[in-house]
Design an enzyme around this catalytic site. Structure first.
Site, PDB file in Angstrom:
ATOM      1  N   ASP A 267       5.725 -99.070  92.634  1.00 62.98           N
ATOM      2  CA  ASP A 267       5.619 -97.690  93.088  1.00 62.98           C
ATOM      3  C   ASP A 267       7.033 -97.155  93.284  1.00 62.98           C
ATOM      4  O   ASP A 267       7.851 -97.794  93.950  1.00 62.98           O
ATOM      5  CB  ASP A 267       4.851 -97.642  94.423  1.00 62.98           C
TER       6      ASP A 267
ATOM      7  N   ASP B  60       5.407 -91.594  92.620  1.00 61.31           N
ATOM      8  CA  ASP B  60       4.743 -90.898  93.725  1.00 61.31           C
ATOM      9  C   ASP B  60       5.047 -89.399  93.721  1.00 61.31           C
ATOM     10  O   ASP B  60       6.210 -89.005  93.594  1.00 61.31           O
ATOM     11  CB  ASP B  60       5.267 -91.525  95.028  1.00 61.31           C
TER      12      ASP B  60
ATOM     13  N   GLU C 256       2.119 -89.569  89.579  1.00 64.61           N
ATOM     14  CA  GLU C 256       1.040 -89.059  90.409  1.00 64.61           C
ATOM     15  C   GLU C 256       1.211 -87.544  90.459  1.00 64.61           C
ATOM     16  O   GLU C 256       2.303 -87.068  90.812  1.00 64.61           O
ATOM     17  CB  GLU C 256       1.103 -89.639  91.821  1.00 64.61           C
TER      18      GLU C 256
ATOM     19  N   HIS D  19      -5.588 -95.935  97.208  1.00 64.84           N
ATOM     20  CA  HIS D  19      -5.365 -96.050  98.653  1.00 64.84           C
ATOM     21  C   HIS D  19      -5.407 -94.705  99.375  1.00 64.84           C
ATOM     22  O   HIS D  19      -5.266 -94.661 100.586  1.00 64.84           O
ATOM     23  CB  HIS D  19      -4.001 -96.714  98.875  1.00 64.84           C
ATOM     24  N   ASP D  20      -5.558 -93.602  98.636  1.00 68.31           N
ATOM     25  CA  ASP D  20      -5.545 -92.274  99.245  1.00 68.31           C
ATOM     26  C   ASP D  20      -6.923 -91.632  99.360  1.00 68.31           C
ATOM     27  O   ASP D  20      -7.031 -90.500  99.843  1.00 68.31           O
ATOM     28  CB  ASP D  20      -4.666 -91.321  98.422  1.00 68.31           C
TER      29      ASP D  20
END
Ligand code: GLC
Ligand code: CA
Length: 574
Positions: A105, A201, A255, A327-328
């Site tokens: 990430d 990200d 993302e 995870h969001d």
């Protein structure tokens, strides 16, 4: 079973599927209640056994954990709770030996306020790091996405700094060439170590409009977005980062919160292509308005529209990143499926997205059908955005109603410890886990599902194996049928003579299926079904080609059972 057709593409990631690990909740190897890289090391065979070809690690770096790793205080090390750089290298080597690529990430829109750059920057305007962040004497009206206003006064510097997320996540000033050089150096650090790429990200937020104009006052939380999403210099900066990746033949997955397919195309296609794939959000809003906290009844038509919009736009031009969980987001069975029809809807949801055109991502626990957790008090939740939502909106509602909203929307539902078996703490740790285990772990766990032929876990394996066996399923053309149908999602993948028809019922009752024109007369073979029994075909049957030739949907008198999913394969002579 070789499919025919010319559209085969050599880009290595297109054949693959990925597993996402949020390490803190994956597996605790050293018995302190926190997941770590020792635990990951021991579970790599399990990951490989799913049939995936790569891992995306959510941030592993040192972090004060204001946003669980997305607030980084050192980009070149591993958080001591998760292990050491040496342990990371062991994981990397073992993963590679097992045939798994490893993606890190890359979080460069912001750092932690405890990062040395920020500690220097706040000292004053003549500090060498002064312009690493975005400082102003007077804030504009932007809100942050996680914690009130987007500006925080720093008494040491005597100015305000911008934070689009939490207060402890100051935004970097990407307009400063030194900052971009830092980003490139960080990329090289991990690429030199051998990693295979990055998940980047909130990458579409890194370039802010000059002058930081005030946003529209009536859009809480996102009022500044028109001035920082796909900002004026984004494609120049992305081109610089792409140069680094080109040298290493690595991949970049961005993302893209709130991105439209039109703006995503600029990153994903053409001469200026700067990303191999993008995680879009359209299909994550079939039961909400821009954030899960603003809940709406689930609409299959909305979901299908989002899927099809992206499938059509990128076909032949770019490539999709396919996902239903990370995870969001809360767990997808609790959102788009049904906890009552747990196995049926969990397996159907797998079919609904794994056979689209793109590279599938599976989030830890999704493959065993983990569901949302319902904690009794807001104090039991850890996530900063969950707490802010609870403390900011609908304050006049009863506590029960406010908690219900949290149960539906919290990111923490994706962050409960992985359920390995029915031992205490779900086999995640010998010690008390850092966060609550979902009480359904006695039923929903890896060990129980390993032993059950028709479990969600084994069904995921079957789906991934089927996808991999077919060029048509990897790069064939996508076409949707009956887009207005409120119960059934049906799509075709076609390449050369081979066609697949994927049929998913999102209904709790049996529903009638229509047969698309042209299909009534050709003979198809059912290659996958999520109901055990007569219509279920195992991987073994498939190999032996022992399965019955079926006239499409003649079985069951044309009815699909609750959350039933089927995949048919046809050969069409032109
Ligand atoms: C991304 C991450 C999320 C994080 C946010 C801020 O959306 O996936 O977990 O909170 O960026 O870094
Ligand atoms: Ca540990």
């Amino acid at each position: 079973m070789a499919d025919t057709g010319k559209a085969w593409d050599n880009n290595w990631y297109r054949h693959m599927s990925f597993y996402q690990i949020w390490v803190r909740s994956f597996a605790d190897g050293n018995g302190d209640g926190i997941g770590d890289l020792y635990g990951v090391y021991d579970k790599l065979e399990y990951v490989r056994s799913l049939g995936v070809d790569g891992i995306w690690f959510s941030p592993l770096y040192p972090s004060p954990n204001a946003d669980y790793g997305y607030d980084i205080s050192d980009y070149r090390d591993i958080h001591p709770e998760y292990g050491t750089l040496e342990q990371f290298q062991k994981v990397l080597h073992k993963a590679h030996a097992l045939g798994l690529k490893v993606i890190m990430d890359l979080v460069v829109n912001h750092t932690s306020d405890e990062h040395p750059w920020f500690l220097e920057s706040r000292k004053g305007k003549d500090n060498p790091y002064s312009d690493y962040y975005i400082w102003r004497d007077k804030p504009n009206n932007w809100d942050s996405l996680f914690e009130g206003k987007a500006w925080e006064y720093d008494p040491v510097r005597g100015q305000y700094y911008l934070h689009l997320f939490a207060k402890k996540q100051p935004d970097l000033n990407m307009d400063n060439p030194k900052v971009r050089d830092e980003v490139k150096a960080i990329m090289r650090f991990w690429l030199d170590m051998g990693v295979d790429g990055f998940r980047e990200d909130v990458i579409n937020f890194i370039s802010k409009k000059e002058g930081l104009p005030n946003g529209l006052p009536f859009l809480p939380a996102v009022n500044g977005m028109p001035y920082y999403k796909d900002g004026p210099h984004i494609h120049e900066y992305m081109a610089e980062f792409r140069e680094v990746c080109r040298e290493y033949d690595c991949i970049q997955i961005g993302e893209g919160p709130m991105t439209t397919v039109q703006s995503a195309m600029k990153y994903l296609t053409g001469e200026q292509k700067s990303l191999d794939m993008m995680f879009s959000f359209d299909h994550m809003m079939a039961d909400c308005l821009y954030t899960e906290y603003v809940h709406r009844p689930f609409s299959l038509v909305k979901l299908k529209k989002a899927f099809t919009r992206w499938q059509k736009a990128l076909d032949g031009k770019g490539w999709n990143a396919l996902y239903l969980e990370n995870h969001d987001h809360p767990r997808v069975i609790s959102r788009y499926g049904s906890e009552h029809y747990w196995r049926e809807s969990g397996t159907m949801l797998a079919v609904s997205y794994l056979f689209q055109q793109g590279t599938p991502f599976i989030y830890q626990g999704q493959e065993i059908g983990m569901t949302n957790i319902r904690l009794r008090s807001i104090e039991d939740y850890k996530d900063v955005s969950t707490r802010t939502n609870y403390q900011t909106y609908h304050l006049k509602d009863s506590i029960e109603r406010r908690l219900k909203r949290i149960h539906l929307s919290s990111r923490d539902s994706a962050r409960t410890p992985m359920q390995w078996d029915d031992d205490p703490n779900a086999g995640f740790s010998a010690a008390k886990p850092w966060f609550s285990v979902n009480p359904n772990y006695r039923r929903v766990n890896v060990a129980a599902e390993e032993g059950e032929e028709y479990s969600i876990l084994n069904f995921y394996r079957r789906c991934l194996a089927l996808r991999k066996s077919s060029k048509t399923l990897i790069c064939g053309k996508y076409k949707e049928y009956f887009p207005k149908d409120k119960n059934i999602y049906m799509y075709e993948r076609a390449l050369g003579e081979v066609r697949y028809l994927v049929i998913c019922s999102f209904a709790k009752m049996p529903v009638k299926v229509r047969i698309p024109e042209g299909y009534a007369k050709i003979k198809g073979q059912m290659v996958l079904c999520n109901y055990p029994g007569g219509t279920q075909i195992t991987a073994g049957d498939l190999r032996k080609r022992a399965c019955r030739e079926l006239n499409l949907l003649a079985a069951e008198h044309g009815m699909l059972r609750p959350y039933e999913a089927r995949v048919y394969r046809f050969r069409v002579k032109h």
